[in-house]
Scaffold this motif. Structure first.
Motif, short mmCIF file in Angstrom:
data_model
loop_
_atom_site.label_atom_id
_atom_site.label_comp_id
_atom_site.label_asym_id
_atom_site.label_seq_id
_atom_site.Cartn_x
_atom_site.Cartn_y
_atom_site.Cartn_z
N LYS A 121 0.81 -1.22 0.00
CA LYS A 121 0.00 0.00 0.00
C LYS A 121 0.84 1.27 0.00
N ASP A 122 2.03 1.20 0.59
CA ASP A 122 2.83 2.41 0.78
C ASP A 122 4.16 2.40 0.03
N LEU A 123 5.03 1.41 0.32
CA LEU A 123 6.38 1.43 -0.22
C LEU A 123 6.40 1.21 -1.73
N PHE A 124 5.74 0.16 -2.21
CA PHE A 124 5.81 -0.16 -3.64
C PHE A 124 5.24 0.96 -4.52
N PRO A 125 4.11 1.60 -4.14
CA PRO A 125 3.66 2.74 -4.94
C PRO A 125 4.69 3.87 -5.02
#
Length: 818
Positions: free
Chosen positions: A193-197
């Motif tokens: 939800k946070d790092l990959f985007p």
């Protein structure tokens, strides 16, 4: 090479399996699932392992110690509060000084880690996600990749309309240490939800490695039982610490099996277990360590943990028994039952299908258990359908069910909340309403009892009294069926996220009940419809409504409200008599035909058929035309756009493009959203609350107010309904359904996107725009079908486009996943 095992999972959806242990310690084939993961890492030479912990950390530490016994070195990192997947790994940042693997401690897999590492190195990736093609992607994070594996897009737990691929994130990652620099330690941060985007936005090299090997996320009880079936069918390559004594029969050291016992493979029997004379171990039975199977006892497709005792003539079918369960003589448990640790099932007791019993319970002799032994109601995996909760009175929706469901809603509301509760004028619905009132009160939430009411009136009351939400019970389309609408603080049906919260709370059955002194008195609101009627009248603009109206209405309450409003507006009206028919479809067709004839022959200005009391309305103009569905959406959009300069309309993706034509040069006044009523409600009444959009909400979801606003516009403009309809440009929409199995839906959407990559929209499903019009292919959320909706510049083009994509869905869905 180092690894991180994420082992902080609570496993709430697996309860009661996880009541006394964290999810990574749930046994799979007689050893904790995390032990299988350690063995996999060791197989590929990865022995330096960090383990992130949060829920019941000591259980894991006590079992595995420093890892020496398992040939690895374990270092533990414990979160005081949940930090998310990436946040937990950040705790081990000092340990992770080289490329490392992140793997879940509560999923079973035999993937080739070496291939994933080589893929990572070859592409010089900073983050490689191990992906897997699955048949039902809605419970996972969907990942879309380019042909070379580079990641293009993520979507967490999509609805069927958002399924753009059947390739999902397994939660297994190969990462370079520098990715941990993108966020601070101690903050809640998630990989997907946070790092990959962030990495995607910064165009860091991030790739997806699609594995063909086995992977199963043990997310619920069905998956838990299913993974054992896969093991015994040799679909997964793991070590089960047992010897195959004959084909399909595995027995561990010290197991004693009587020659008089019947063993039907495949079966696994744990260490030091005893199988007595005359017992039958049926296919897919998994027996734990130190178990005792008495004479004449039979098991089939059942999983027993350690130290379970089945006395003589016990019958298990599709059941899971946790450690230490004792079944007395002639006990029986059937499909989907789960019995928690150290329970005692008394002689001749019967556990009905789907029942869950929490740990340490004693079931008396001869008891027939047909409710969960927690709060006293049966397990239901999914409460909500496309619209609220529906079912048959006293079959699916009992007073016990209604009370617990309402308690679950009350429990997820903020402290001090108030909920409106209402029902239509039917005795059975009043029973369900009263049960809902009790459930809400039991959590300390205030209950505003509106008595008998229509759904639009309840929506209005929630806003008027500034409540946190509401529950409304109405009749369904079939006899004996009812619908429970759960509403939020703006009177909208709650979002899917809120539904999931209630479902999880309901299924877990561990929400808090309040103390006796915290229970509030019921607040009776006997006649809000007076305020509702006044509100409608206050919003009319024209002073004169010299109209003659023909009406059909389904209920006394609706007739009374419509009559009161039309009397105030000085309208002339007549209710049309109709013949009652057993078949509602035939009845609808007959009634519409009747009122159409009445309007044309009787000198009426307009006819209206209120098909139900919540949102369905049919209008009839002086030409006898029926205005409903797509034409009705175009009509209310036309009126709203014309009523005030700057007005916007929000319409579903499948509405006609003539709405943009009606907006003229200001096409930004038309906003598209997903097709479900919930999504439309949410977008119309969003956080930036607009009084004008409340008008448009009413025209979509309040048949009474919608009709009054339409005749008010007719009076203001001095225009007949027929002339307004004539002002709407012609459009041609065709709607079809085509069979498509659940397992093929993701594949169908992926294939259509790939084939039409330059001309697609993916707000929901896939919308292909071409020279002749557009087609929307939309997986249905409740049935194994895809909806194919096409609009063409001519009727022929609409048929042609729709037929082309119906054939495509059939062709793609009938081929195997590739």
């Amino acid at each position: 090479m180092k690894a991180v095992i994420m082992a902080g999972g609570e496993g709430s959806r697996l309860r009661p399996l996880t009541c006394n242990r964290p999810k990574p310690m749930v046994p799979i084939a007689n050893k904790p699932v995390m032990e299988h993961i350690i063995e996999l890492l060791k197989k590929y030479g990865i022995k330096d392992i960090a383990v992130t912990l949060q829920y019941m950390p000591e259980k894991i530490k006590d079992y595995f110690g420093d890892g020496r016994e398992y040939g690895v070195s374990l270092k533990y990192f414990t979160e005081d509060v949940p930090l998310g997947t990436a946040g937990s790994v950040k705790n081990a940042e000092d340990f992770l000084d080289e490329t490392f693997i992140v793997i879940s401690g509560d999923a079973l897999t035999d993937i080739n880690l070496q291939e994933a590492l080589e893929f990572h190195k070859k592409n010089r990736s900073v983050a490689t996600l191990v992906l897997k093609k699955v048949e039902c992607p809605t419970e996972y994070g969907v990942v879309v990749t380019a042909p070379d594996g580079k990641i293009r897009r993520f979507l967490e737990k999509p609805s069927w309309g958002e399924v753009f691929s059947d390739t999902v994130n397994t939660g297994i990652y190969v990462l370079s240490p520098e990715v941990l620099k993108y966020f601070e330690k101690g903050v809640v941060f998630d990989f997907s939800k946070d790092l990959f985007p962030i990495l995607l936005k910064k165009e860091e090299p991030m790739y997806g490695f699609v594995t063909q090997d086995y992977w199963c996320d043990i997310g619920d009880l069905d998956a838990y039982v299913g993974v054992h079936t896969d093991i015994l069918d040799k679909k997964v390559n793991i070590n089960i610490n047992a010897r195959e004594i004959r084909q399909g029969v595995w027995a561990s050291e010290g197991a004693v099996i009587s020659k008089e016992a019947v063993i039907k493979p495949p079966v696994l029997i744990g260490k030091n277990s005893v199988v007595k004379d005359g017992s039958i171990l049926g296919r897919y039975s998994v027996i734990g360590e130190e178990c005792h199977i008495g004479e004449g006892s039979t098991t089939k497709r059942s999983v027993l943990w350690n130290s379970c005792i089945l006395k003589n003539n016990v019958e298990l079918r599709g059941s899971v028994l946790c450690s230490g369960v004792k079944c007395r003589e002639k006990t029986a448990a059937f499909e989907g039952t789960v019995v928690g640790e150290n329970c005692i099932l008394g002689e001749n007791s019967l556990i009905k299908p789907g029942i869950k019993i929490w740990p340490e319970k004693h079931i008396d002799m001869g008891t027939e258990v047909c409710t969960n032994i927690v709060w006293g109601s049966r397990y239901s995996k999914n409460l909500f359908g496309s619209r609220g909760i529906s079912g048959e009175v006293n079959v699916d929706i009992t007073p016990e069910f209604a009370s617990r469901m309402a308690a679950a809603y009350g429990a997820v509301c903020k402290k001090g909340s108030g909920l409106a509760i209402s029902c239509e004028e039917v005795d059975a619905l009043k029973m369900v309403k009263n049960a809902c009132v009790s459930g809400v009160l039991s959590t300390g939430t205030e209950a505003y009892d509106l008595g008998t009411s229509l759904l639009p009136v309840t929506r209005s009351a929630i806003r008027y009294y500034n409540l946190s939400g509401g529950i409304h019970i109405s009749e369904g389309n079939k006899k004996g069926k009812i619908i429970i609408d759960i509403l939020d603080n703006k009177g909208r049906n709650i979002s899917r996220n809120e539904e999931r919260k209630i479902e999880n709370c309901y299924i877990r059955e561990d929400f808090a009940r309040c103390q006796a002194e915290e229970i509030k008195a019921v607040i009776n609101v006997p006649d809000h419809k007076v305020f509702y009627i006044r509100s409608i009248l206050n919003h009319t603009i024209s002073e004169i409504h010299d109209l003659k109206i023909a009406l059909i209405a389904p209920s006394g309450d609706l007739k009374n409200i419509v009559t009161a409003v039309l009397n105030e507006l000085k309208c002339r009206y007549e209710f049309v008599n109709t013949k009652e028919a057993h078949d509602k479809q035939k009845s609808l067709f007959s009634d519409l035909k009747t009122i159409s004839q009445v309007v044309r022959r009787g000198g009426f200005d307009v006819g209206v058929y209120f098909a139900n009391s919540y949102d369905k309305i049919f209008l009839i103009d002086t030409k006898g035309r029926i205005i409903a569905d797509d034409l009705y959406m175009a009509l209310i959009s036309y009126i709203h756009l014309k009523s005030k300069a700057g007005n916007k309309v929000i319409v579903p993706l499948n509405a006609s493009t003539v709405i943009e034509k009606m907006a003229g040069d200001n096409k930004e006044r038309v906003i598209r959203t997903k097709t479900s009523a919930k999504e439309l409600m949410n977008r119309i009444l969003d956080d930036e609350f607009d009084e004008n959009m409340l008008d448009f909400f009413a025209m979509n979801f309040d048949p009474i107010e919608a009709f009054i606003r339409i005749i008010d516009y007719m009076a203001i403009s001095g225009t007949s309904l027929a002339k307004i309809v004539d002002s709407i440009p012609d459009f041609h929409i065709i709607k079809k359904e085509v069979k498509c199995s659940w397992s093929a839906k993701g594949k169908v959407i992926r294939a259509i996107i790939e084939e039409n990559s330059n001309s697609v929209e993916t707000i929901e499903g896939v919308k292909v725009v071409g020279d002749k019009g557009w087609v929307l292919v939309l997986p249905d959320a409740e049935k194994p079908v895809c909806k194919v909706i096409g609009e063409g510049y001519t009727q022929e083009f609409a048929h042609e486009l729709t037929d082309i994509f119906v054939d495509k869905v059939k062709t793609i869905s009938q081929n195997k996943i590739t």
